[in-house]
Design a protein around this motif. Structure first.
Motif, PDB file in Angstrom:
ATOM      1  N   LEU A  45       0.824  -1.214   0.000  1.00 54.91           N
ATOM      2  CA  LEU A  45       0.000   0.000   0.000  1.00 54.91           C
ATOM      3  C   LEU A  45       0.858   1.265   0.000  1.00 54.91           C
ATOM      4  CD1 LEU A  45      -2.815  -1.062   2.494  1.00 54.91           C
ATOM      5  CD2 LEU A  45      -2.990  -0.795   0.010  1.00 54.91           C
ATOM      6  N   ILE A  46       2.020   1.203   0.669  1.00 55.64           N
ATOM      7  CA  ILE A  46       2.917   2.367   0.675  1.00 55.64           C
ATOM      8  C   ILE A  46       3.434   2.640  -0.735  1.00 55.64           C
ATOM      9  CG2 ILE A  46       5.159   3.210   1.461  1.00 55.64           C
ATOM     10  CD1 ILE A  46       4.622   1.826   4.126  1.00 55.64           C
ATOM     11  N   GLY A  47       3.822   1.550  -1.442  1.00 56.11           N
ATOM     12  CA  GLY A  47       4.246   1.724  -2.826  1.00 56.11           C
ATOM     13  C   GLY A  47       3.134   2.301  -3.682  1.00 56.11           C
ATOM     14  N   PHE A  74       2.385  14.122   1.481  1.00 56.84           N
ATOM     15  CA  PHE A  74       2.129  12.704   1.710  1.00 56.84           C
ATOM     16  C   PHE A  74       3.311  12.043   2.425  1.00 56.84           C
ATOM     17  CE2 PHE A  74      -1.322  12.928  -1.411  1.00 56.84           C
ATOM     18  CZ  PHE A  74      -2.233  12.050  -0.850  1.00 56.84           C
ATOM     19  N   LEU A  75       4.533  12.383   2.039  1.00 56.85           N
ATOM     20  CA  LEU A  75       5.718  11.772   2.646  1.00 56.85           C
ATOM     21  C   LEU A  75       5.822  12.136   4.122  1.00 56.85           C
ATOM     22  CD1 LEU A  75       8.304  10.144   2.349  1.00 56.85           C
ATOM     23  CD2 LEU A  75       9.475  12.247   1.622  1.00 56.85           C
ATOM     24  N   VAL A  76       5.552  13.396   4.470  1.00 56.85           N
ATOM     25  CA  VAL A  76       5.621  13.814   5.873  1.00 56.85           C
ATOM     26  C   VAL A  76       4.582  13.070   6.706  1.00 56.85           C
ATOM     27  CG1 VAL A  76       5.249  15.748   7.444  1.00 56.85           C
ATOM     28  CG2 VAL A  76       6.622  16.068   5.373  1.00 56.85           C
ATOM     29  N   MET A  77       3.349  12.967   6.214  1.00 58.23           N
ATOM     30  CA  MET A  77       2.310  12.264   6.965  1.00 58.23           C
ATOM     31  C   MET A  77       2.634  10.782   7.111  1.00 58.23           C
ATOM     32  SD  MET A  77      -1.286  13.994   5.762  1.00 58.23           S
ATOM     33  CE  MET A  77      -1.007  13.699   4.014  1.00 58.23           C
ATOM     34  N   MET A 105       9.847   5.186   3.824  1.00 59.15           N
ATOM     35  CA  MET A 105      10.061   6.436   3.101  1.00 59.15           C
ATOM     36  C   MET A 105      10.615   6.171   1.698  1.00 59.15           C
ATOM     37  SD  MET A 105      11.740   8.629   6.250  1.00 59.15           S
ATOM     38  CE  MET A 105      12.106  10.055   5.230  1.00 59.15           C
ATOM     39  N   LEU A 106      11.584   5.253   1.610  1.00 60.97           N
ATOM     40  CA  LEU A 106      12.167   4.931   0.314  1.00 60.97           C
ATOM     41  C   LEU A 106      11.160   4.234  -0.594  1.00 60.97           C
ATOM     42  CD1 LEU A 106      15.763   3.770   1.316  1.00 60.97           C
ATOM     43  CD2 LEU A 106      15.167   5.727  -0.111  1.00 60.97           C
ATOM     44  N   THR A 107      10.337   3.353  -0.026  1.00 61.34           N
ATOM     45  CA  THR A 107       9.314   2.678  -0.826  1.00 61.34           C
ATOM     46  C   THR A 107       8.338   3.683  -1.409  1.00 61.34           C
ATOM     47  OG1 THR A 107       9.511   0.716   0.584  1.00 61.34           O
ATOM     48  CG2 THR A 107       7.540   0.887  -0.792  1.00 61.34           C
ATOM     49  N   ALA A 109       8.971   6.887  -1.938  1.00 63.16           N
ATOM     50  CA  ALA A 109       9.691   7.715  -2.910  1.00 63.16           C
ATOM     51  C   ALA A 109       9.883   6.980  -4.232  1.00 63.16           C
ATOM     52  CB  ALA A 109      11.039   8.140  -2.332  1.00 63.16           C
ATOM     53  N   LEU A 110      10.203   5.693  -4.172  1.00 60.94           N
ATOM     54  CA  LEU A 110      10.384   4.913  -5.398  1.00 60.94           C
ATOM     55  C   LEU A 110       9.059   4.722  -6.124  1.00 60.94           C
ATOM     56  CD1 LEU A 110      12.939   2.266  -4.079  1.00 60.94           C
ATOM     57  CD2 LEU A 110      13.384   4.074  -5.742  1.00 60.94           C
ATOM     58  N   GLY A 111       7.973   4.547  -5.353  1.00 65.50           N
ATOM     59  CA  GLY A 111       6.663   4.470  -5.980  1.00 65.50           C
ATOM     60  C   GLY A 111       6.310   5.752  -6.708  1.00 65.50           C
ATOM     61  N   ALA A 112       6.631   6.888  -6.086  1.00 63.86           N
ATOM     62  CA  ALA A 112       6.385   8.178  -6.741  1.00 63.86           C
ATOM     63  C   ALA A 112       7.269   8.352  -7.968  1.00 63.86           C
ATOM     64  CB  ALA A 112       6.629   9.315  -5.745  1.00 63.86           C
ATOM     65  N   LEU A 113       8.522   7.901  -7.864  1.00 61.35           N
ATOM     66  CA  LEU A 113       9.442   7.999  -9.001  1.00 61.35           C
ATOM     67  C   LEU A 113       8.933   7.190 -10.189  1.00 61.35           C
ATOM     68  CD1 LEU A 113      12.175   8.975 -10.128  1.00 61.35           C
ATOM     69  CD2 LEU A 113      13.212   6.928  -9.131  1.00 61.35           C
TER      70      LEU A 113
END
Length: 422
Positions: A45-47, A74-77, A105-107, A109-113
């Protein structure tokens, strides 16, 4: 971006989360439901959340929204929520770690990327993240076994390669093409890397097998440098047979590398040189294996010396200067005598390396006679093998030099016989 592209990117974001979630869930698979902060479902779900946030960022960009505001919010929350649950889990189990928070956090960020950037980079980052998480035990054990001398040498090697080398001038200095400071430093890095690989191989596989493996690896880079390094080390430790096996193996790899270069750059000379080079390499490898077996039988594990400093930086630079000076002398001979000095230049270049002669001869074809080209390369190979024996006698013990000389002589005889039978 069409709908199909959006689906592919969102699927990649979900896959990245699932990949990380499998590793996280497997590590805490014995925990009761609700006892873990995040498992396979949560990370999946994070991804997906990262992908959706990236999609919203794209959709709101034309409307004039502040760039990155959606992703940062979204990342801060997410970070706050995961950190809170991870803290409560740490209090309950009396252990604290930020790994799960950083992984989440990395998951994200990579999902957003995957949605707003390069899909290849996002997928590669997901794999690397999962591998790092799964390597916890290996990395912890490696740090426990790491010594200060190893860490210091690794840092010096990295500093030479990535800090000093980019700022050292590459332009040659002096007459006859000069000498490049960057080339001297590059050779020093090669020598230090060979020594460091040999040190690590000995630590992992023991004195006998480790030296054979290190020599083989070193031969891919520079058999001459490997020979000089092992010769110097033979004065510091009694296992001259194992070190000689590494140098002999490096010589065999050098012959194979020359054969491959001939096949790629000089196919017209393949029928003249490949069989002799293969025969010489076969003898060198057989001698290295024989030395390894004899060394393993004659050196009990309890008596094998523990390796010391991975490399001596001053000695490394001295050897680098020697090899560069020899190559410079070869270039001077070629400039003075012209085409007629090809044999002399080939022999002098062979004192340091054979690759340079191979590339030079390849550039002179097809104007150069094939027989002359083959003889020049053969002379360079012979000079290189004899030079390594001389270096072994100069820098190493008598036993080391005699062992290498015997193997080299047999290899030359085999190569000569193959040349006559061709």
């Amino acid at each position: 971006m069409d709908e199909m592209d959006i689906f592919r990117r969102l699927a990649l974001a979900i896959a990245i989360g699932a990949l990380v979630g499998v590793e996280r869930h497997w590590r805490e698979r014995d925990e009761d439901e609700g006892a873990r902060t995040a498992g396979i479902r949560t990370f999946t779900l994070i991804g997906m959340l990262g992908g959706v946030a990236g999609l919203l960022e794209r959709l709101l960009a034309p409307a004039g929204a502040s760039p990155g505001l959606v992703l940062v919010g979204f990342l801060v929350m997410l970070t706050a929520v995961i950190a809170l649950f991870q803290y409560r889990e740490g209090v309950a189990e009396n252990r604290f770690s930020a790994t799960a928070v950083v992984a989440a956090m990395l998951t994200f960020a990579l999902g957003a990327l995957a949605l707003v950037g390069d899909m290849t980079l996002a997928s590669a980052g997901g794999v690397v993240l999962a591998v790092i998480l799964a390597s916890r035990e290996f990395l912890h054990q490696a740090i426990k076994r790491l010594r200060w001398a190893e860490l210091r040498s690794a840092l010096i090697l990295l500093a030479l390669a990535f800090v000093l080398r980019p700022i050292v001038p590459a332009e040659p200095i002096g007459p006859f093409g000069g000498v490049s400071p960057a080339r001297i430093l590059a050779m020093a890095i090669v020598l230090a890397a060979i020594s460091f690989c040999g040190y690590i191989a000995v630590r992992l596989f023991g004195a006998t097998r480790g030296e054979l493996l290190a020599g083989t690896i070193g031969g891919l880079i520079s058999s001459t440098a490997t020979t000089i390094t092992n010769a110097r080390r033979s004065r510091e430790r009694p296992a001259a047979g194992a070190l000689a096996a590494g140098a002999v193996s490096a010589g065999g790899v050098s012959l194979v590398r020359t054969a491959l270069l001939v096949s790629a750059l000089l196919p017209a000379l393949a029928d003249r040189l490949l069989l002799p080079l293969a025969a010489g390499a076969a003898v060198m490898f057989a001698a290295a294996l024989l030395l390894t077996r004899r060394g393993g039988a004659g050196e009990p594990p309890a008596q094998r010396p523990e390796p010391g400093n991975p490399f001596d930086l001053l000695a490394v630079f001295k050897m680098a200067l020697l090899l560069v000076a020899v190559a410079f002398a070869a270039r001077v001979a070629s400039e003075i005598w012209g085409t007629g000095g090809l044999y002399a230049a080939a022999a002098l270049s062979g004192l340091a390396d054979v690759d340079a002669v191979t590339v030079t001869v390849a550039g002179m074809l097809p104007t150069l006679d094939a027989r002359v080209a083959a003889q020049a390369l053969g002379l360079a190979v012979i000079a290189n093998m004899l030079a390594k024996v001389a270096y072994a006698g100069l820098f190493g013990t008598g036993r080391f030099a005699l062992t290498l000389a015997g193997a080299s002589l047999l290899a030359l005889m085999a190569a000569g016989g193959a040349a006559l039978l061709r």
